[in-house]
Design a protein around this motif. Structure first.
Motif, PDB file in Angstrom:
ATOM      1  N   TRP A 140      -4.898   7.686 -14.276  1.00 54.71           N
ATOM      2  CA  TRP A 140      -3.744   8.104 -13.374  1.00 54.71           C
ATOM      3  C   TRP A 140      -4.475   8.659 -12.122  1.00 54.71           C
ATOM      4  N   ALA A 141      -5.728   9.324 -12.447  1.00 54.86           N
ATOM      5  CA  ALA A 141      -6.650   9.755 -11.184  1.00 54.86           C
ATOM      6  C   ALA A 141      -7.154   8.724 -10.523  1.00 54.86           C
ATOM      7  N   ALA A 189       2.674  13.946  -3.406  1.00 52.99           N
ATOM      8  CA  ALA A 189       1.389  13.753  -3.834  1.00 52.99           C
ATOM      9  C   ALA A 189       0.952  14.801  -4.839  1.00 52.99           C
ATOM     10  N   VAL A 190       1.134  16.225  -4.406  1.00 51.65           N
ATOM     11  CA  VAL A 190       0.941  17.142  -5.183  1.00 51.65           C
ATOM     12  C   VAL A 190       1.393  17.124  -6.740  1.00 51.65           C
ATOM     13  N   ALA A 191       2.787  16.805  -6.648  1.00 53.28           N
ATOM     14  CA  ALA A 191       3.466  16.600  -8.018  1.00 53.28           C
ATOM     15  C   ALA A 191       2.747  15.536  -8.910  1.00 53.28           C
ATOM     16  N   MET A 192       2.496  14.510  -8.161  1.00 52.35           N
ATOM     17  CA  MET A 192       1.793  13.369  -8.996  1.00 52.35           C
ATOM     18  C   MET A 192       0.351  13.861  -9.335  1.00 52.35           C
ATOM     19  N   SER A 193      -0.290  14.674  -8.665  1.00 52.84           N
ATOM     20  CA  SER A 193      -1.608  15.116  -9.036  1.00 52.84           C
ATOM     21  C   SER A 193      -1.691  16.117  -9.992  1.00 52.84           C
ATOM     22  N   LEU A 194      -0.568  16.618 -10.569  1.00 56.24           N
ATOM     23  CA  LEU A 194      -0.584  17.559 -11.643  1.00 56.24           C
ATOM     24  C   LEU A 194      -1.198  16.886 -12.891  1.00 56.24           C
ATOM     25  N   LEU A 195      -1.080  15.445 -12.963  1.00 56.01           N
ATOM     26  CA  LEU A 195      -1.435  14.704 -14.169  1.00 56.01           C
ATOM     27  C   LEU A 195      -2.792  14.190 -13.980  1.00 56.01           C
ATOM     28  N   ALA A 196      -3.360  14.239 -12.988  1.00 58.92           N
ATOM     29  CA  ALA A 196      -4.555  13.605 -12.653  1.00 58.92           C
ATOM     30  C   ALA A 196      -5.683  14.196 -13.543  1.00 58.92           C
ATOM     31  N   HIS A 200      -7.130  20.500 -16.509  1.00 58.29           N
ATOM     32  CA  HIS A 200      -7.095  21.382 -15.344  1.00 58.29           C
ATOM     33  C   HIS A 200      -5.831  21.102 -14.582  1.00 58.29           C
ATOM     34  N   PRO A 201      -4.638  21.236 -14.831  1.00 62.90           N
ATOM     35  CA  PRO A 201      -3.557  20.666 -14.019  1.00 62.90           C
ATOM     36  C   PRO A 201      -3.451  21.299 -12.730  1.00 62.90           C
ATOM     37  N   TRP A 202      -4.187  22.500 -12.493  1.00 57.65           N
ATOM     38  CA  TRP A 202      -4.222  22.954 -10.991  1.00 57.65           C
ATOM     39  C   TRP A 202      -5.088  22.106 -10.220  1.00 57.65           C
TER      40      TRP A 202
END
Length: 253
Positions: A140-141, A189-196, A200-202
């Motif tokens: 996903w990242a 983008a911030v929401a999608m990046s939670l799963l990247a 470390h979801p932050w």
């Protein structure tokens, strides 16, 4: 709804080599709608990156080679426009003289030493970063970093930004985005990046905020240096933001 669909088609027609036909008449309004869909194009390219790196590693190739193939595919799919913009912007920033002189250097049609160095550095970072993300199974990242790169374009085209020339791509898209559209894409983008980075979801949201802040500052500098926004500056923003996002998501891995 039809206008939004035309904007999406125009975004793919402008930003990729896909055989997609956009509207026949393109004005500033339709150009603005297309720019608003730029991150969607990034998501499609991110899917290509993830598929290629997965196939490369599954075939026994090294992650670095897989990353190189993915970056090369992206350059082909985007006609190399963003890479060319990166080189021109680096050459323009590296020259002396007023904005007119910098724009003249950027339009010369050849890459100077600053441009060549910028291409080598940024694309190497992208390839190595994508390869390492794929090696760690952070698919996903891998798909997300091109999206972040194109959110920077939406931010760069916000209202109040002037074009460096009355003609060309910059003249069509500069100042076309309201405050709401860039803000919505940043939130997305911030929401999608939670799963990247599931461990470390932050980290994903922090990377999105930091990278977009850095590239926004850099774009403002380019706008001041060149007397306005141009397509070259937008391309440079995409490539550098993408590279920085990949590095940021790898920190601490």
């Amino acid at each position: 709804m039809r206008k939004q669909a035309d904007g999406l088609l125009l975004a793919f027609s402008w930003l990729t080599v896909l055989p997609v036909r956009g509207p026949d008449d393109v004005d500033k309004l339709s150009a603005g709608r297309a720019i608003a869909f730029a991150p969607v194009v990034g998501l499609a390219l991110g899917g290509v990156w993830a598929a290629l790196t997965w196939a490369s590693i599954a075939s026994g190739l090294s992650p670095l080679l897989g990353g190189l193939l993915a970056v090369a595919a992206a350059a082909l799919l985007t006609r190399g426009m963003h890479v060319d913009g990166l080189a021109d912007t680096a050459d323009g920033l590296g020259c002396y003289g007023p904005p007119e002189r910098a724009r003249e250097v950027m339009k010369s049609g050849s890459a100077g030493p600053f441009g060549v160095a910028a291409i080598a550095l940024v694309l190497t970072v992208q390839a190595a970063g994508v390869g390492q993300l794929a090696e760690q199974q952070l698919w996903w990242a891998v798909a997300l970093v091109p999206v972040i790169g194109r959110v920077s374009v939406v931010i760069a085209c916000r209202r109040g930004t002037e074009a460096s020339s009355p003609n060309g791509f910059g003249a069509l898209v500069a100042g076309t985005q309201s405050t709401v559209v860039p803000a919505l894409w940043v939130v997305a983008a911030v929401a999608m990046s939670l799963l990247a980075r599931p461990d470390h979801p932050w980290q994903g949201p922090l990377v999105v905020a930091a990278v977009l802040t850095l590239t926004t500052v850099a774009t403002r500098h380019c706008v001041r240096r060149f007397g306005g926004l141009s397509g070259d500056v937008l391309g440079a923003g995409i490539e550098t933001t993408t590279a920085l996002a990949a590095v940021g998501l790898l920190l601490g891995s």
